[in-house]
Design a protein around this motif. Structure first.
Motif, short mmCIF file in Angstrom:
data_model
loop_
_atom_site.label_atom_id
_atom_site.label_comp_id
_atom_site.label_asym_id
_atom_site.label_seq_id
_atom_site.Cartn_x
_atom_site.Cartn_y
_atom_site.Cartn_z
N PHE A 1 40.68 54.33 26.55
CA PHE A 1 39.42 54.33 27.84
C PHE A 1 40.21 53.16 28.66
O PHE A 1 40.32 51.95 28.25
CB PHE A 1 38.12 53.65 27.22
CG PHE A 1 37.39 54.98 26.61
CD1 PHE A 1 36.79 55.89 27.34
CD2 PHE A 1 37.37 55.21 25.29
CE1 PHE A 1 36.33 56.88 26.67
CE2 PHE A 1 37.06 56.29 24.38
CZ PHE A 1 36.01 57.20 25.31
N SER A 2 40.09 53.59 29.83
CA SER A 2 40.42 52.83 30.98
C SER A 2 39.29 52.29 32.01
O SER A 2 39.02 51.32 32.45
CB SER A 2 41.86 53.10 31.68
OG SER A 2 43.05 53.24 31.09
N GLN A 3 38.74 53.43 32.46
CA GLN A 3 37.67 53.45 33.59
C GLN A 3 36.38 54.01 32.77
O GLN A 3 35.39 53.36 33.14
CB GLN A 3 37.97 53.78 34.97
CG GLN A 3 39.23 53.13 35.76
CD GLN A 3 39.67 53.71 36.82
OE1 GLN A 3 39.20 53.48 37.95
NE2 GLN A 3 40.73 54.85 36.76
N ALA B 1 32.66 49.04 45.15
CA ALA B 1 33.89 48.77 44.25
C ALA B 1 35.13 48.97 45.05
O ALA B 1 35.38 49.99 45.99
CB ALA B 1 33.77 49.68 43.24
N LEU B 2 36.03 48.04 45.09
CA LEU B 2 37.15 48.29 45.64
C LEU B 2 38.06 49.36 45.06
O LEU B 2 37.93 49.81 44.01
CB LEU B 2 38.11 47.18 45.46
CG LEU B 2 37.66 45.83 46.22
CD1 LEU B 2 38.42 44.60 45.79
CD2 LEU B 2 37.79 46.09 47.74
N ILE B 3 38.90 50.02 46.07
CA ILE B 3 39.82 51.27 45.53
C ILE B 3 41.03 50.80 45.28
O ILE B 3 41.81 49.94 46.25
CB ILE B 3 39.60 52.31 46.47
CG1 ILE B 3 38.36 52.99 46.52
CG2 ILE B 3 40.99 53.42 46.11
CD1 ILE B 3 38.02 53.73 45.04
N SER B 4 41.96 51.07 44.10
CA SER B 4 43.35 50.75 44.01
C SER B 4 44.00 51.98 44.29
O SER B 4 43.79 52.87 43.86
CB SER B 4 43.57 50.19 42.72
OG SER B 4 44.77 49.76 42.43
N THR B 5 44.89 51.92 45.26
CA THR B 5 45.73 52.80 45.75
C THR B 5 47.31 52.91 45.22
O THR B 5 47.77 51.85 44.71
CB THR B 5 45.78 52.87 47.45
OG1 THR B 5 46.71 51.79 47.81
CG2 THR B 5 44.61 52.63 47.80
N PRO B 6 47.81 53.98 45.69
CA PRO B 6 49.63 53.77 45.25
C PRO B 6 50.25 52.81 46.04
O PRO B 6 51.17 52.18 45.57
CB PRO B 6 49.89 55.32 45.85
CG PRO B 6 48.82 56.12 45.60
CD PRO B 6 47.59 55.19 46.02
N TRP B 7 49.81 52.40 47.11
CA TRP B 7 50.35 51.49 48.04
C TRP B 7 50.13 49.79 47.23
O TRP B 7 51.10 49.11 47.23
CB TRP B 7 49.70 51.10 49.42
CG TRP B 7 50.00 52.10 50.20
CD1 TRP B 7 51.25 52.37 51.05
CD2 TRP B 7 49.32 53.49 50.34
NE1 TRP B 7 51.22 53.78 51.60
CE2 TRP B 7 50.10 54.40 51.39
CE3 TRP B 7 48.20 53.96 50.24
CZ2 TRP B 7 49.80 55.72 51.76
CZ3 TRP B 7 47.90 55.26 50.30
CH2 TRP B 7 48.58 56.01 51.37
N VAL C 1 38.48 50.52 41.28
CA VAL C 1 38.44 52.04 40.75
C VAL C 1 39.71 52.56 41.31
O VAL C 1 40.29 52.39 42.48
CB VAL C 1 37.34 52.76 41.33
CG1 VAL C 1 37.23 54.08 40.74
CG2 VAL C 1 36.07 51.96 40.84
N ASP C 2 40.39 53.14 40.53
CA ASP C 2 41.91 54.03 40.47
C ASP C 2 41.34 55.66 40.62
O ASP C 2 41.29 56.04 39.34
CB ASP C 2 43.05 53.67 39.85
CG ASP C 2 43.96 54.43 40.10
OD1 ASP C 2 43.90 55.36 40.66
OD2 ASP C 2 45.20 53.66 39.95
N PRO C 3 40.90 56.22 41.68
CA PRO C 3 40.64 57.59 41.34
C PRO C 3 41.66 58.63 40.83
O PRO C 3 41.39 59.71 40.24
CB PRO C 3 40.31 58.12 42.85
CG PRO C 3 40.09 56.95 43.54
CD PRO C 3 40.87 55.66 42.96
N PHE C 4 42.84 58.27 41.11
CA PHE C 4 44.10 59.18 40.44
C PHE C 4 43.80 58.93 39.01
O PHE C 4 44.02 59.90 38.34
CB PHE C 4 45.32 58.75 40.84
CG PHE C 4 45.76 59.25 42.26
CD1 PHE C 4 45.97 60.65 42.39
CD2 PHE C 4 45.57 58.43 43.53
CE1 PHE C 4 46.28 61.07 43.78
CE2 PHE C 4 45.90 58.92 44.80
CZ PHE C 4 46.39 60.32 44.89
N ALA C 5 44.08 57.81 38.52
CA ALA C 5 44.08 57.28 37.03
C ALA C 5 42.61 57.78 36.34
O ALA C 5 42.71 58.42 35.34
CB ALA C 5 44.04 55.86 36.77
#
Length: 430
Positions: A56-58, A110-116, A80-84
């Motif tokens: 479990f990650s998210q 909540a902040l979004i973590s992106t590929p960048w 939050v990382d939507p891809f993950a």
């Protein structure tokens, strides 16, 4: 109503928060699991009695509860990382969980973590060379740093439902970070990200600040912490820490904001030995233990570094308890380790410096990273004073720390747990 539960790791992570939350949700009437810190870099392993396994990650670790999945709420303290999240949902589907994303609510703030962010994180860690901090390489710290520097431009979960606003923020993010995509394959594809984030916003339920207080009033929840107190951004051994508050502070803040201060039972989780991933102090480290206590779910990691093992560290655990303001009960995992070790288990009762002088440690005020860095340098020269654990490890730990036991795990599943406390306090009985 049963009190809300707060699950916190009293070490460097990997102590067993996942199995603890799984046990709580399997045996108690909890309305949700609330994630209150960290992001996709979390790795909480749950093995069900029928041997299904998920890291479990998210998603909350109550998703595989035997009476049906317990919903997950990603609070405003999450990155939050939507891809993950989509990849994690796919694996849960393979385990028999129907439509996992429908179980998730996300605070719009909540902040979004992106590929960048991820690419910048990995580039920064590579540049440190031998002085790596032990990052997970997921971009969570970079996401937090960017939000501090650009509070009005940091992408949030709520932005995912407003494509024009998200496009503006992602364009500014790409320009500010100026990094190539993962693996040096070029910049992440803006259009692909916008499409994925729109799909994320359409599949989960985005909620505002009024949602969590209503949830807390309706049913008890489990606050599932990530990482461990010894990695805390303010009280961990800087710079080998996480950009996250890993103590009970975030859950207590959320409860206070909801008008329910003190309405929670705090569970501290620890192994019968000490572990950590990657760089940083591990005073009781013993390569022999690493060889004799392999962990199939925690291995060397290309970004975090080696998985390290040491003797149970009472000094560091007492430090963690002080840093988090104490707990109400303990959950002890890996109680079968002495049998696997093949020799009498030991614990560390004291530190001494290179001259043999006792060395004590205590948490200071939050925010003084110079103090924490100085503490890290002191620990580099610390030597453990080891002694045999005088009785069954779990009971010995409880007595040494002056804290009652809630549950003891002698294996990887909820069926391997021995519940100690009475129903309605810490871990409810079967």
């Amino acid at each position: 109503m049963t009190a809300h539960a707060i699950v916190v790791d009293l070490g460097f992570g990997d102590a067993g928060k996942g199995v603890t939350v799984d046990l709580l949700c399997a045996t108690g009437d909890y309305g949700a699991v609330v994630r209150a810190n960290g992001g996709a870099q979390a790795a909480h392993n749950v093995v069900t009695p029928d041997r299904r396994h998920h890291t479990f990650s998210q998603f909350g670790a109550g998703t595989l509860a035997p009476n049906g999945p317990v919903p997950t709420h990603l609070s405003r303290f999450m990155v939050v990382d939507p891809f993950a999240l989509a990849m994690e949902a796919a694996h849960l589907v393979s385990l028999g969980v129907a439509d996992p994303l429908s179980l998730v609510t996300v605070d719009r703030r909540a902040l979004i973590s992106t590929p960048w962010h991820r690419a910048a994180n990995r580039a920064r860690e590579r540049a440190r060379g031998a002085d790596r901090h032990g990052s997970c390489g997921m971009g969570v710290g970079e996401t937090m740093a960017y939000a501090l520097d650009h509070p009005d431009l940091a992408p949030t979960a709520g932005d995912c439902a407003v494509p024009s606003r998200l496009r503006r923020k992602l364009t500014a993010l790409a320009e500010a970070l100026g990094v190539q995509g993962p693996g040096g394959e070029g910049d992440p594809d803006l259009e692909e990200c916008l499409e994925a984030y729109a799909a994320f916003a359409g599949r989960v339920r985005l909620v505002d600040e009024t949602y969590l207080p209503r949830l807390l009033a309706r049913a008890p929840v489990v606050f599932e912490g990530a990482q461990g107190v010894l990695l805390d951004e303010w009280h961990g051994f800087h710079p080998h820490t996480t950009w996250s508050t890993t103590t009970t502070a975030n859950p207590l803040t959320l409860l206070h904001e909801a008008g329910r201060p003190g309405d929670a039972h705090r569970l501290g989780v620890l192994r019968t030995f000490t572990t950590r991933h990657g760089a940083g102090p591990l005073v009781t480290e013993d390569p022999v233990l690493c060889a004799r206590l392999p962990d199939r779910h925690n291995r060397d990691h290309p970004w975090q570094g080696a998985f390290r093992v040491g003797h149970l560290d009472l000094v560091a655990t007492r430090y963690a308890l002080a840093a988090t303001g104490g707990v109400d009960a303990l959950v002890v995992t890996h109680a079968d380790a002495p049998d696997r070790l093949g020799r009498e288990p030991r614990w560390c009762t004291e530190y001494r410096d290179e001259a043999g002088t006792p060395l004590s440690i205590a948490p200071g005020p939050a925010g003084d990273l110079d103090r924490q860095a100085a503490l890290t340098r002191r620990l580099a020269g610390a030597r453990p004073v080891l002694a045999p654990i005088p009785e069954e490890p779990a009971e010995a730990i409880s007595r040494a720390l002056g804290t009652p036991l809630a549950a003891v795990f002698s294996g990887p599943t909820r069926a391997d747990a021995r519940v100690v406390t009475e129903r309605g306090r810490a871990v409810p009985g079967p």
